[in-house]
Motif scaffolding. Structure first.
Motif, PDB file in Angstrom:
ATOM      1  N   GLN A   3       0.831  -1.193   0.000  1.00  0.00           N
ATOM      2  CA  GLN A   3       0.000   0.000   0.000  1.00  0.00           C
ATOM      3  C   GLN A   3       0.869   1.248   0.000  1.00  0.00           C
ATOM      4  N   GLN A   4       0.495   2.211  -0.824  1.00  0.00           N
ATOM      5  CA  GLN A   4       1.261   3.453  -0.900  1.00  0.00           C
ATOM      6  C   GLN A   4       1.082   4.260   0.382  1.00  0.00           C
ATOM      7  N   PRO A   5       2.146   4.901   0.858  1.00  0.00           N
ATOM      8  CA  PRO A   5       2.035   5.670   2.100  1.00  0.00           C
ATOM      9  C   PRO A   5       1.185   6.912   1.905  1.00  0.00           C
ATOM     10  N   GLU A   6       0.586   7.355   3.000  1.00  0.00           N
ATOM     11  CA  GLU A   6      -0.214   8.574   2.961  1.00  0.00           C
ATOM     12  C   GLU A   6       0.686   9.778   2.706  1.00  0.00           C
ATOM     13  N   GLN A   7       0.252  10.632   1.802  1.00  0.00           N
ATOM     14  CA  GLN A   7       1.014  11.840   1.496  1.00  0.00           C
ATOM     15  C   GLN A   7       0.621  12.950   2.472  1.00  0.00           C
ATOM     16  N   GLN A   8       1.618  13.551   3.094  1.00  0.00           N
ATOM     17  CA  GLN A   8       1.369  14.598   4.083  1.00  0.00           C
ATOM     18  C   GLN A   8       1.171  15.951   3.391  1.00  0.00           C
ATOM     19  N   ALA A   9       0.316  16.763   3.962  1.00  0.00           N
ATOM     20  CA  ALA A   9       0.111  18.115   3.442  1.00  0.00           C
ATOM     21  C   ALA A   9       1.364  18.952   3.675  1.00  0.00           C
ATOM     22  N   ARG A  43       5.742  16.971  24.002  1.00  0.00           N
ATOM     23  CA  ARG A  43       5.133  17.309  25.288  1.00  0.00           C
ATOM     24  C   ARG A  43       4.408  18.650  25.234  1.00  0.00           C
ATOM     25  N   ALA A  44       4.949  19.588  24.469  1.00  0.00           N
ATOM     26  CA  ALA A  44       4.351  20.914  24.384  1.00  0.00           C
ATOM     27  C   ALA A  44       3.147  20.951  23.444  1.00  0.00           C
ATOM     28  N   GLY A  45       2.896  19.873  22.727  1.00  0.00           N
ATOM     29  CA  GLY A  45       1.754  19.821  21.826  1.00  0.00           C
ATOM     30  C   GLY A  45       1.905  20.699  20.599  1.00  0.00           C
ATOM     31  N   VAL A  46       3.143  20.932  20.158  1.00  0.00           N
ATOM     32  CA  VAL A  46       3.376  21.755  18.966  1.00  0.00           C
ATOM     33  C   VAL A  46       2.967  20.946  17.735  1.00  0.00           C
ATOM     34  N   PRO A  47       2.125  21.498  16.851  1.00  0.00           N
ATOM     35  CA  PRO A  47       1.631  20.740  15.686  1.00  0.00           C
ATOM     36  C   PRO A  47       2.672  20.623  14.574  1.00  0.00           C
ATOM     37  N   VAL A  48       3.710  19.862  14.835  1.00  0.00           N
ATOM     38  CA  VAL A  48       4.797  19.712  13.872  1.00  0.00           C
ATOM     39  C   VAL A  48       4.317  18.938  12.651  1.00  0.00           C
ATOM     40  N   ALA A  49       4.788  19.321  11.479  1.00  0.00           N
ATOM     41  CA  ALA A  49       4.471  18.610  10.245  1.00  0.00           C
ATOM     42  C   ALA A  49       5.381  17.394  10.115  1.00  0.00           C
ATOM     43  N   TYR A  50       4.914  16.403   9.354  1.00  0.00           N
ATOM     44  CA  TYR A  50       5.684  15.184   9.140  1.00  0.00           C
ATOM     45  C   TYR A  50       5.964  14.995   7.660  1.00  0.00           C
ATOM     46  N   SER A  51       7.039  14.294   7.385  1.00  0.00           N
ATOM     47  CA  SER A  51       7.374  13.970   6.001  1.00  0.00           C
ATOM     48  C   SER A  51       6.466  12.869   5.490  1.00  0.00           C
ATOM     49  N   GLY A  53       5.960   9.304   3.094  1.00  0.00           N
ATOM     50  CA  GLY A  53       6.757   8.090   2.925  1.00  0.00           C
ATOM     51  C   GLY A  53       6.365   7.018   3.912  1.00  0.00           C
ATOM     52  N   PHE A  54       7.051   5.883   3.829  1.00  0.00           N
ATOM     53  CA  PHE A  54       6.729   4.753   4.696  1.00  0.00           C
ATOM     54  C   PHE A  54       7.197   4.969   6.135  1.00  0.00           C
ATOM     55  N   ASN A  55       8.166   5.879   6.330  1.00  0.00           N
ATOM     56  CA  ASN A  55       8.675   6.162   7.679  1.00  0.00           C
ATOM     57  C   ASN A  55       8.635   7.672   7.932  1.00  0.00           C
ATOM     58  N   PRO A  56       7.451   8.223   8.170  1.00  0.00           N
ATOM     59  CA  PRO A  56       7.344   9.674   8.389  1.00  0.00           C
ATOM     60  C   PRO A  56       8.153  10.112   9.606  1.00  0.00           C
ATOM     61  N   HIS A  57       8.784  11.258   9.493  1.00  0.00           N
ATOM     62  CA  HIS A  57       9.526  11.808  10.616  1.00  0.00           C
ATOM     63  C   HIS A  57       9.219  13.299  10.726  1.00  0.00           C
ATOM     64  N   PRO A  58       9.325  13.870  11.923  1.00  0.00           N
ATOM     65  CA  PRO A  58       9.011  15.293  12.104  1.00  0.00           C
ATOM     66  C   PRO A  58       9.933  16.166  11.260  1.00  0.00           C
ATOM     67  N   ARG A  59       9.350  17.202  10.690  1.00  0.00           N
ATOM     68  CA  ARG A  59      10.111  18.072   9.796  1.00  0.00           C
ATOM     69  C   ARG A  59      10.824  19.137  10.626  1.00  0.00           C
ATOM     70  N   ILE A  60      11.968  18.731  11.152  1.00  0.00           N
ATOM     71  CA  ILE A  60      12.812  19.587  11.988  1.00  0.00           C
ATOM     72  C   ILE A  60      14.188  19.637  11.334  1.00  0.00           C
ATOM     73  N   SER A  61      14.668  20.844  11.068  1.00  0.00           N
ATOM     74  CA  SER A  61      15.961  21.008  10.401  1.00  0.00           C
ATOM     75  C   SER A  61      16.943  21.685  11.350  1.00  0.00           C
ATOM     76  N   TYR A  62      18.089  21.029  11.557  1.00  0.00           N
ATOM     77  CA  TYR A  62      19.137  21.565  12.426  1.00  0.00           C
ATOM     78  C   TYR A  62      20.244  22.137  11.551  1.00  0.00           C
ATOM     79  N   ALA A  63      20.814  23.258  11.979  1.00  0.00           N
ATOM     80  CA  ALA A  63      21.842  23.909  11.165  1.00  0.00           C
ATOM     81  C   ALA A  63      22.976  24.416  12.038  1.00  0.00           C
ATOM     82  N   LEU A  81       5.450  23.359  10.543  1.00  0.00           N
ATOM     83  CA  LEU A  81       4.207  23.089  11.254  1.00  0.00           C
ATOM     84  C   LEU A  81       3.052  22.820  10.286  1.00  0.00           C
ATOM     85  N   ARG A  82       2.124  21.990  10.748  1.00  0.00           N
ATOM     86  CA  ARG A  82       0.921  21.689   9.947  1.00  0.00           C
ATOM     87  C   ARG A  82      -0.217  22.650  10.272  1.00  0.00           C
TER      88      ARG A  82
END
Length: 244
Positions: A3-9, A43-51, A53-63, A81-82
């Motif tokens: 099954q194809q993974p759900e595409q995130q907005a 814990r803070a309930g921040v509505p983080v967006a996810y990638s 694919g089959f293994n979605p991960h939070p869209r957090i970029s470190y620099a 954020l979503r």
């Protein structure tokens, strides 16, 4: 058929965050911080967006993360954020969920800051390096380093032992006195491969005979003061979170 993974907005908002590593938390690795930060986001309930694919991960970029063992007043992360949020309220919620010593300094809406990817805005950084060596020894080592046209140093990386020039990345290096020992003020231009302040210390050992280590009174203490866009004309480092 798999099954194809759900595409995130796509994200509707991005927050850019400046945080500090202080006290004993200077020994926190980048991996440790990322785990602590992602737990705080949950814990803070921040509505983080996810990638997607089959293994979605939070869209957090470190620099531009500082090396383990270095304190810093200018570390940066971007959070996608979503749902839109208020940056001030989000800072309060995240700060309450973060361990003391990993302190959020500023949270802003990326749409109101300088254009361009966050990593591209981090072009240079300024550092303080506290040494047990006397001011006279530090000053002599700095003079020898700056007179050299090239200062090759070795560092073990993920790809093995690398040799690169530490001198080319140094924009400014000066020695001052402190009690006890001495203090270096350093501005480094970011590039590839990245030259770190401990590489400069290694270069000072090689070119100027600077004595560093436990047997000479202690290890260097590194503190990043700032990082951001670099102005060649003035030699100043700007604020990557400054308003447009």
């Amino acid at each position: 058929m798999r099954q194809q993974p759900e595409q995130q907005a796509p994200p509707v908002q991005r927050l850019r965050i400046r945080y500090a590593k202080r006290g004993r938390l200077r020994f926190t690795s980048h991996r440790d911080f990322s785990r602590a930060f992602e737990r705080a986001v949950a814990r803070a309930g921040v509505p983080v967006a996810y990638s997607s694919g089959f293994n979605p991960h939070p869209r957090i970029s470190y620099a531009g993360a500082a090396p383990t063992g270095a304190a810093s007043e200018a570390e940066y992360v971007e959070l996608a954020l979503r749902e839109p949020v208020d940056p001030g309220s989000t800072r309060e919620a995240l700060s309450a969920a973060m361990p003391s010593g990993l302190d959020l300094v500023e949270v802003v809406d990326a749409a109101n800051t300088m254009p361009g990817a966050l990593a591209e805005l981090l072009q240079a950084s300024s550092w303080l390096i506290d040494l047990p060596a006397s001011y006279e020894r530090a000053q002599a080592a700095v003079a020898a380093f700056l007179e050299a046209t090239e200062v090759p140093v070795d560092r073990m990386t993920k790809k093995g032992l690398r040799t690169f020039d530490a001198r080319s990345a140094v924009v400014r290096l000066a020695a001052g006195s402190r009690v006890p020992g001495s203090r270096l003020e350093l501005i480094l231009r970011h590039g590839t491969p990245a030259v770190r302040p401990d590489d400069v210390v290694t270069g000072l050992e090689r070119t100027g005979g600077l004595e560093v280590g436990v047997e000479y009174g202690g290890l260097p203490l590194l503190t990043r003061l700032a990082q951001g866009p670099f102005d060649d004309a003035t030699g100043l480092i700007g604020d990557p979170l400054a308003a447009r």
